[in-house]
Motif scaffolding. Structure first.
Motif, PDB file in Angstrom:
ATOM      1  N   LEU A   1     -58.945  81.717   1.978  1.00 57.84           N
ATOM      2  CA  LEU A   1     -58.586  80.662   2.909  1.00 57.84           C
ATOM      3  C   LEU A   1     -57.810  79.582   2.168  1.00 57.84           C
ATOM      4  O   LEU A   1     -58.254  79.067   1.145  1.00 57.84           O
ATOM      5  N   ASP A   2     -56.638  79.250   2.694  1.00 56.48           N
ATOM      6  CA  ASP A   2     -55.845  78.167   2.116  1.00 56.48           C
ATOM      7  C   ASP A   2     -56.176  76.852   2.830  1.00 56.48           C
ATOM      8  O   ASP A   2     -56.514  75.865   2.191  1.00 56.48           O
TER       9      ASP A   2
ATOM     10  N   THR B   1     -51.419  83.336  -5.350  1.00 61.59           N
ATOM     11  CA  THR B   1     -49.987  83.563  -5.453  1.00 61.59           C
ATOM     12  C   THR B   1     -49.238  82.604  -4.521  1.00 61.59           C
ATOM     13  O   THR B   1     -49.848  81.741  -3.891  1.00 61.59           O
ATOM     14  N   ASP B   2     -47.939  82.773  -4.424  1.00 65.54           N
ATOM     15  CA  ASP B   2     -47.133  81.947  -3.517  1.00 65.54           C
ATOM     16  C   ASP B   2     -46.990  82.571  -2.137  1.00 65.54           C
ATOM     17  O   ASP B   2     -46.247  82.066  -1.298  1.00 65.54           O
TER      18      ASP B   2
ATOM     19  N   PHE C   1     -45.150  84.727   4.222  1.00 65.69           N
ATOM     20  CA  PHE C   1     -44.060  83.843   3.817  1.00 65.69           C
ATOM     21  C   PHE C   1     -44.392  83.234   2.468  1.00 65.69           C
ATOM     22  O   PHE C   1     -45.518  83.354   1.979  1.00 65.69           O
ATOM     23  N   THR C   2     -43.407  82.613   1.841  1.00 65.39           N
ATOM     24  CA  THR C   2     -43.612  82.022   0.521  1.00 65.39           C
ATOM     25  C   THR C   2     -43.539  80.498   0.612  1.00 65.39           C
ATOM     26  O   THR C   2     -42.805  79.951   1.434  1.00 65.39           O
ATOM     27  N   ARG C   3     -44.292  79.834  -0.248  1.00 67.86           N
ATOM     28  CA  ARG C   3     -44.330  78.371  -0.179  1.00 67.86           C
ATOM     29  C   ARG C   3     -43.461  77.713  -1.248  1.00 67.86           C
ATOM     30  O   ARG C   3     -43.153  76.542  -1.148  1.00 67.86           O
ATOM     31  N   ASN C   4     -43.095  78.458  -2.295  1.00 65.83           N
ATOM     32  CA  ASN C   4     -42.364  77.845  -3.405  1.00 65.83           C
ATOM     33  C   ASN C   4     -40.878  78.180  -3.299  1.00 65.83           C
ATOM     34  O   ASN C   4     -40.387  79.114  -3.918  1.00 65.83           O
TER      35      ASN C   4
ATOM     36  N   TRP D   1     -38.095  89.331   0.540  1.00 61.28           N
ATOM     37  CA  TRP D   1     -37.091  89.190  -0.522  1.00 61.28           C
ATOM     38  C   TRP D   1     -37.769  89.000  -1.876  1.00 61.28           C
ATOM     39  O   TRP D   1     -37.310  89.546  -2.894  1.00 61.28           O
ATOM     40  N   ASN D   2     -38.843  88.223  -1.905  1.00 61.29           N
ATOM     41  CA  ASN D   2     -39.591  88.068  -3.159  1.00 61.29           C
ATOM     42  C   ASN D   2     -40.074  89.415  -3.671  1.00 61.29           C
ATOM     43  O   ASN D   2     -39.989  89.724  -4.866  1.00 61.29           O
TER      44      ASN D   2
END
Length: 416
Positions: free
Chosen positions: A72-73, A114-115, A148-151, A187-188
């Motif tokens: 959980l974030d 991870t991101d 999705f990515t956060r960075n 893409w990552n």
């Protein structure tokens, strides 16, 4: 201040319309020590929602086929409604960790976040247990969006190395609207794939083409993993930027037909293969006996037939001469005039061609480059020769007998 005891009850009677009405008043008091902390109602609710959300994530990790654990974030919205109890819809963000599911974690080791994130909806049904003793909470994750990515800053500075020592950055591709926000996570993954397998593409157009293929394959992988009923784990391989047709053309190129050179059937008694079925070991691996070279890679060339042939010859030579030599597949790709190089071939033909050529050079003298070239055998460098080849019966027990006695064998399997 006067405080009533917790079990105090009061019976009050009053007259209304000539009939007595009795009310039972129960007053409950909570005795608190001076060090206790009473949490504000909104903070209490937040802790409750997080506990519910963690229950949902725990169940999600248990039931999903994802290879890595999610944590959980944060929780960011809650809806409540009454429907046979209290029903909560909790909207959360999950974060992927580096801990693989099914592996026992080292004590006190924390999973690294991870991101990669995804938004999910946790559903909680809270009902009174049967007979009224306590509450029963049922939690599950109803729906999750794409990852999705956060960075973004870190993402922007990643590079894609092109051929001819050129490169482009993700930021350049984003500005050109080649990379869209909804595709950041995939893409990552694609960039990790490029780095891991040292892929090189000629230009932006080929990068985009390979990404689209990679994305389609990723969707197939997710569906296969989602519907997996056993213990299989699906993921990316070095072929994940190839279409199904490209893979078939490269890795399964040959329509197996009758060999140009018919092979004699193996005579087990003449070859000294006399072991009985009862005496066969439960398992046997020639790698444990020094008869197999290191794992090799055929690359984007349909030369599996050549690798199968050399593996067989390497093992036979080791058993005969007590010397393990890694042999040249490239020599077969270039110099075998019967088979079709990177477009396929048959080991049964290759054995005859080895005899015609006088033998095989070692790998270091005639190295593999994964494409057909002009034959350039150097006779003085030939290290291994053979005198013939035989075909084994299509019976697994007989094949086991031959393998245990005579060494590694070559087997052709059609997947078309």
């Amino acid at each position: 201040m006067f405080v009533l005891p917790s079990n105090f009850s009061m019976r009050v009677s009053r007259q209304k319309m000539g009939r007595p009405i009795t009310c039972l008043i129960l007053i409950t008091c909570l005795w608190l020590s001076a060090t206790s902390k009473v949490l504000p109602i909104d903070e209490e609710d937040q802790l409750l929602y997080e506990r519910f959300a963690r229950q949902g994530v725990e169940k999600f990790n248990h039931q999903s086929n994802d290879a890595y654990k999610w944590e959980l974030d944060r929780t960011w919205e809650v809806e409540r409604k009454l429907s046979g109890g209290i029903h909560y819809s909790i909207f959360v963000t999950l974060v992927k960790t580096d801990c693989k599911k099914g592996q026992e974690e080292v004590e006190e080791r924390k999973c690294r976040k991870t991101d990669t994130l995804k938004k999910c909806q946790v559903e909680i049904s809270r009902r009174v247990k049967r007979h009224g003793y306590g509450l029963k909470d049922v939690a599950h994750i109803k729906h999750c969006e794409e990852e999705f990515t956060r960075n973004i800053d870190k993402f922007d500075h990643r590079k894609i190395q092109l051929t001819h020592d050129d490169s482009i950055t993700v930021q350049e591709l984003r500005k050109a609207k080649i990379i869209r926000p909804r595709d950041y996570v995939i893409w990552n993954s694609f960039l990790d794939f490029i780095d891991r397998h040292e892929k090189r593409y000629s230009n932006k157009r080929e990068v985009l083409k390979r990404f689209r293929t990679f994305k389609k394959n990723a969707k197939v992988i997710r569906e296969l993993q989602k519907n997996e009923q056993g213990s299989a784990v699906y993921g990316f391989t070095k072929f994940s930027d190839m279409t199904t047709m490209e893979f078939k053309q490269t890795m399964l190129p040959y329509q197996w037909e009758q060999p140009v050179y018919p092979m004699a059937e193996a005579d087990f008694e003449k070859e000294g293969v006399t072991i009985s079925e009862d005496d066969l070991p439960d398992s046997f691996d020639w790698r444990d006996h020094g008869a197999v070279t290191q794992v090799k890679n055929q690359g984007n060339c349909g030369s599996c037939w050549a690798f199968s042939t050399t593996g067989n010859v390497e093992g036979a030579w080791y058993l005969a001469k007590k010397k393990l030599v890694s042999l040249s597949e490239q020599e077969l790709v270039d110099c075998d005039s019967v088979d079709q190089g990177c477009n396929g071939g048959l080991p049964s033909n290759a054995y005859k061609e080895i005899m015609r050529m006088g033998g095989l050079e070692p790998e270091d003298a005639y190295p593999y480059d994964g494409k057909g070239e002009t034959c350039h055998i150097v006779r003085k460098d030939i290290a291994v020769y053979i005198n013939g080849s035989v075909e084994l019966p299509h019976d697994e027990v007989e094949i086991q007998k031959w393998l245990v006695t005579k060494g590694p064998i070559s087997i052709g399997k059609s997947f078309m």
